[in-house]
Design a protein around this motif. Structure first.
Motif, PDB file in Angstrom:
ATOM      1  N   THR A 108     -12.668   5.902   1.072  1.00  0.00           N
ATOM      2  CA  THR A 108     -13.700   5.331   0.203  1.00  0.00           C
ATOM      3  C   THR A 108     -14.580   4.328   0.933  1.00  0.00           C
ATOM      4  OG1 THR A 108     -12.233   5.621  -1.702  1.00  0.00           O
ATOM      5  CG2 THR A 108     -14.096   4.116  -1.981  1.00  0.00           C
ATOM      6  N   TYR A 109     -13.971   3.454   1.725  1.00  0.00           N
ATOM      7  CA  TYR A 109     -14.721   2.325   2.293  1.00  0.00           C
ATOM      8  C   TYR A 109     -14.848   2.328   3.813  1.00  0.00           C
ATOM      9  CZ  TYR A 109     -14.296   0.574  -2.422  1.00  0.00           C
ATOM     10  OH  TYR A 109     -14.368   0.442  -3.789  1.00  0.00           O
ATOM     11  N   TRP A 113      -8.284   4.244   0.191  1.00  0.00           N
ATOM     12  CA  TRP A 113      -9.147   3.115   0.556  1.00  0.00           C
ATOM     13  C   TRP A 113      -9.931   3.428   1.833  1.00  0.00           C
ATOM     14  CZ3 TRP A 113     -10.452  -1.527  -1.648  1.00  0.00           C
ATOM     15  CH2 TRP A 113     -11.105  -2.446  -0.813  1.00  0.00           C
ATOM     16  N   ASP A 114      -9.229   3.952   2.824  1.00  0.00           N
ATOM     17  CA  ASP A 114      -9.894   4.275   4.090  1.00  0.00           C
ATOM     18  C   ASP A 114     -11.012   5.284   3.887  1.00  0.00           C
ATOM     19  OD1 ASP A 114      -8.341   2.518   5.530  1.00  0.00           O
ATOM     20  OD2 ASP A 114      -7.005   4.061   6.353  1.00  0.00           O
ATOM     21  N   ASP A 149       0.807  -1.207   0.000  1.00  0.00           N
ATOM     22  CA  ASP A 149       0.000   0.000   0.000  1.00  0.00           C
ATOM     23  C   ASP A 149       0.845   1.263   0.000  1.00  0.00           C
ATOM     24  OD1 ASP A 149      -2.312  -1.458   0.072  1.00  0.00           O
ATOM     25  OD2 ASP A 149      -2.537  -1.339   2.238  1.00  0.00           O
ATOM     26  N   PHE A 198      -8.264  -0.491  -7.632  1.00  0.00           N
ATOM     27  CA  PHE A 198      -7.939  -1.000  -6.299  1.00  0.00           C
ATOM     28  C   PHE A 198      -7.569  -2.476  -6.352  1.00  0.00           C
ATOM     29  CE2 PHE A 198     -10.478   2.512  -4.255  1.00  0.00           C
ATOM     30  CZ  PHE A 198      -9.426   3.033  -3.519  1.00  0.00           C
ATOM     31  N   ARG A 213      -2.301   4.552  -1.257  1.00  0.00           N
ATOM     32  CA  ARG A 213      -3.473   3.759  -1.628  1.00  0.00           C
ATOM     33  C   ARG A 213      -4.347   3.509  -0.397  1.00  0.00           C
ATOM     34  NH1 ARG A 213      -4.954  -1.358  -1.105  1.00  0.00           N
ATOM     35  NH2 ARG A 213      -6.221  -2.359  -2.686  1.00  0.00           N
ATOM     36  N   GLU A 214      -3.700   3.244   0.727  1.00  0.00           N
ATOM     37  CA  GLU A 214      -4.439   2.966   1.948  1.00  0.00           C
ATOM     38  C   GLU A 214      -5.283   4.169   2.379  1.00  0.00           C
ATOM     39  OE1 GLU A 214      -2.470   2.727   5.862  1.00  0.00           O
ATOM     40  OE2 GLU A 214      -3.393   0.730   5.980  1.00  0.00           O
TER      41      GLU A 214
END
Length: 193
Positions: A90-91, A87-88, A5, A149, A83-84
């Motif tokens: 987004t989700y 991601w955090d 990540d 992703f 990326r992390e």
């Protein structure tokens, strides 16, 4: 954060573009709940650790009036440290509610609607570049140049891939002589040096 990540190239940031085709114009009452969520969700993004930048229309709080991909398509273009971090947001944030309800407001996309790619820290991607990356993903599938992703690439691999591609596209400084024996003169570009 896992090693995959984190950017493995110092000072690389992750750019992302997603596009959404509106079911109705933004001023339609059926879009009111989406429009009401824009400001709070954007505030969450702006305050998320790892957030770097998001596209906004001049004099506006968001980019919903920009329509570079078509009159009924809105774009979201952001840059993140890792990326992390993306991601955090987004989700694992209030954005997830928007994701759950997206079919109320947006058409289902048959083609890819999200693309990720690495950019040098401090450089902001243009909308044109972002749309080109999405077109590349749609035409060629995931690569270190344009990915998702689920098919992501570390920054170092993307940088190496791009250097290799650039070397392949640099024209030769002295092409082979033509049939008449005349050689074209270099035009002064980097390859002519």
């Amino acid at each position: 954060m896992t090693a995959s990540d984190a950017p493995s190239v110092p000072f690389a940031h992750l750019a992302q573009l997603n596009v959404a085709t509106l079911r109705h114009p933004l001023d339609d009452p059926r879009m009111a709940s989406f429009v009401e969520m824009l400001e709070p969700v954007n505030a969450v993004a702006d305050g998320t650790p790892g957030f770097v930048w998001r596209l906004v229309d001049e004099g506006a709080a968001d980019a919903t009036e920009l329509r570079p991909a078509g009159e009924d398509v809105i774009v979201n273009l952001t840059v993140w440290e890792t990326r992390e971090a993306l991601w955090d947001f987004t989700y694992r944030s209030g954005h997830l509610e928007v994701m759950r309800r997206r079919r109320e407001w947006f058409e289902r996309h048959i083609e890819a609607h999200l693309v990720l790619w690495w950019v040098p820290a401090g450089r902001l991607p243009t909308v044109g570049e972002a749309l080109e990356r999405l077109a590349d993903l749609r035409a060629n599938g995931p690569s270190p140049r344009a990915f998702t992703f689920t098919s992501s690439y570390p920054a170092a691999e993307a940088a190496q891939y791009l250097r290799t591609q650039e070397l392949r596209t640099v024209p030769q400084a002295h092409p082979e002589p033509s049939a008449g024996g005349a050689r074209p003169m270099p035009t002064g570009g980097p390859a002519a040096l």
